[in-house]
Design a protein around this motif. Structure first.
Motif, mmCIF file in Angstrom:
data_model
loop_
_atom_site.group_PDB
_atom_site.id
_atom_site.type_symbol
_atom_site.label_atom_id
_atom_site.label_comp_id
_atom_site.label_asym_id
_atom_site.label_seq_id
_atom_site.Cartn_x
_atom_site.Cartn_y
_atom_site.Cartn_z
ATOM 1 N N TRP A 72 -7.249 4.369 -3.773
ATOM 2 C CA TRP A 72 -6.814 3.689 -4.989
ATOM 3 C C TRP A 72 -7.564 2.403 -5.296
ATOM 4 O O TRP A 72 -8.071 2.212 -6.403
ATOM 5 C CB TRP A 72 -5.308 3.411 -4.933
ATOM 6 C CG TRP A 72 -4.801 2.782 -6.195
ATOM 7 C CD1 TRP A 72 -4.489 1.477 -6.409
ATOM 8 C CD2 TRP A 72 -4.600 3.444 -7.446
ATOM 9 N NE1 TRP A 72 -4.094 1.278 -7.707
ATOM 10 C CE2 TRP A 72 -4.152 2.474 -8.374
ATOM 11 C CE3 TRP A 72 -4.744 4.762 -7.879
ATOM 12 C CZ2 TRP A 72 -3.854 2.782 -9.696
ATOM 13 C CZ3 TRP A 72 -4.444 5.072 -9.205
ATOM 14 C CH2 TRP A 72 -4.005 4.083 -10.089
ATOM 15 N N ASP A 82 0.823 -1.213 0.000
ATOM 16 C CA ASP A 82 0.000 0.000 0.000
ATOM 17 C C ASP A 82 0.854 1.260 0.000
ATOM 18 O O ASP A 82 0.525 2.250 -0.664
ATOM 19 C CB ASP A 82 -0.932 0.002 1.212
ATOM 20 C CG ASP A 82 -2.165 -0.865 1.002
ATOM 21 O OD1 ASP A 82 -2.674 -0.905 -0.130
ATOM 22 O OD2 ASP A 82 -2.614 -1.511 1.963
ATOM 23 N N PRO A 118 -4.268 4.080 -0.484
ATOM 24 C CA PRO A 118 -4.872 2.818 -0.929
ATOM 25 C C PRO A 118 -5.501 1.999 0.195
ATOM 26 O O PRO A 118 -6.421 1.225 -0.057
ATOM 27 C CB PRO A 118 -3.684 2.057 -1.543
ATOM 28 C CG PRO A 118 -2.616 3.072 -1.747
ATOM 29 C CD PRO A 118 -2.824 4.107 -0.697
#
Length: 319
Positions: free
Chosen positions: A217, A119, A189
């Motif tokens: 994301w 991430d 994310p």
């Protein structure tokens, strides 16, 4: 040690480089350097049409030759990383936009085939791509987030308390806002960080009239992935499944263990609409969900390209 420059075209100012290296066994009768140069020449021709340059250097010692291939991308804006800027240049760039991109990531188990910093790495890579297209400065990344649900007793996940992340991230944003930054684009994310970013963004808008947006994301890519991925819905977008693995194969292929890709399916759950808070690694010991085997770098390139294009389109009209 001998350094020889095999190839170099004009490299404009404001470029950045990524490096790829390989080691070749040198043999006086096999002309290995010539073959390597020929291959690199073909690579150069393929890249020229896409605004790339290639620099090839060769270091030799004894029986080994090490080739370094520097792929230089140019066009658009130079990537602006706050950590690499002096304060004079930083002030000048921020004065143009009054905007900062902040990557916020996580360290957690991401299957046996992807790195635990997935991430964070994705947040940074996407932030950098946005920066070079729109000319916004990328601020400091926050590498560790709230990952309690993915905690792995045997190791691989680091988690911080929500209040720790909230206070740390708020102090960063508040410090930047006090110096005149009026817009923040969070690239985050990791789902566990979203409520905390939302709280900070809402507070800043109410108390300072500072605008914030969030590029979540793994959620924003989902409609874009239709027609690109083999699967749809949860089988495609579950943890470290086809979408995530494809993204990584494109962004950081050097960190993907392709030989470990494995279809683990989806755990049976008669009540998916009722949260049950079971530890992730108890349900999925392999630390990923679904089938990542159809993933590819080509799919990842389409996902990243189309999504970044949409984000940039939004930011250009966001005032």
């Amino acid at each position: 040690m001998r350094d020889r420059l095999f190839f170099m075209r004009n490299v404009p100012r404001g470029t950045f480089c990524t490096e790829d290296c390989c080691l070749l066994r040198f043999c006086a009768c096999c002309a290995a350097p010539k073959r390597a140069f020929h291959d690199s020449g073909e690579l150069t021709e393929n890249l020229r049409s896409n605004n790339y340059d290639v620099i090839i250097t060769c270091n030799s010692q004894g029986s080994m030759i090490k080739f370094k291939v520097f792929v230089v991308r140019y066009g658009g804006c130079p990537m602006l990383l706050m950590k690499e800027m002096n304060f004079v240049d930083y002030r000048a760039e921020v004065a143009k936009t009054r905007a900062i991109i902040l990557p916020v990531g996580a360290f957690e188990v991401w299957g046996p085939h992807l790195p635990v910093g997935a991430d964070t790495l994705v947040a940074e890579e996407i932030a950098n791509r946005i920066s070079e297209k729109i000319g916004w400065v990328v601020g400091p990344s926050v590498p560790v987030g709230y990952s309690e649900s993915l905690f792995a007793p045997e190791g691989g996940t680091i988690t911080v308390r929500p209040e720790s992340l909230r206070n740390y991230l708020y102090d960063i944003v508040e410090s930047l806002a006090e110096t005149g930054v009026k817009r923040f684009c969070f690239v985050g994310p990791h789902l566990g960080n979203v409520p905390i970013i939302t709280e900070i963004a809402t507070h800043l808008r109410r108390t300072r009239n500072v605008k914030c947006c969030l590029i979540d994301w793994w959620r924003i890519i989902q409609p874009i992935c239709k027609g690109i991925l083999k699967y749809d819905g949860r089988p495609a977008h579950a943890h470290a499944a086809e979408a995530g693995t494809s993204t990584f194969m494109y962004l950081r292929p050097d960190l993907v263990k392709a030989e470990r890709l494995k279809d683990v399916g989806l755990a049976a759950n008669e009540y998916p609409d009722i949260p049950q808070f079971a530890p992730f690694v108890e349900t999925y010991p392999e630390a990923h969900v679904g089938d990542p085997t159809p993933a590819s770098a080509e799919k990842g390139e389409q996902i990243v390209g189309k999504t970044v294009e949409r984000v940039v389109e939004f930011l250009k009209q966001w005032h």
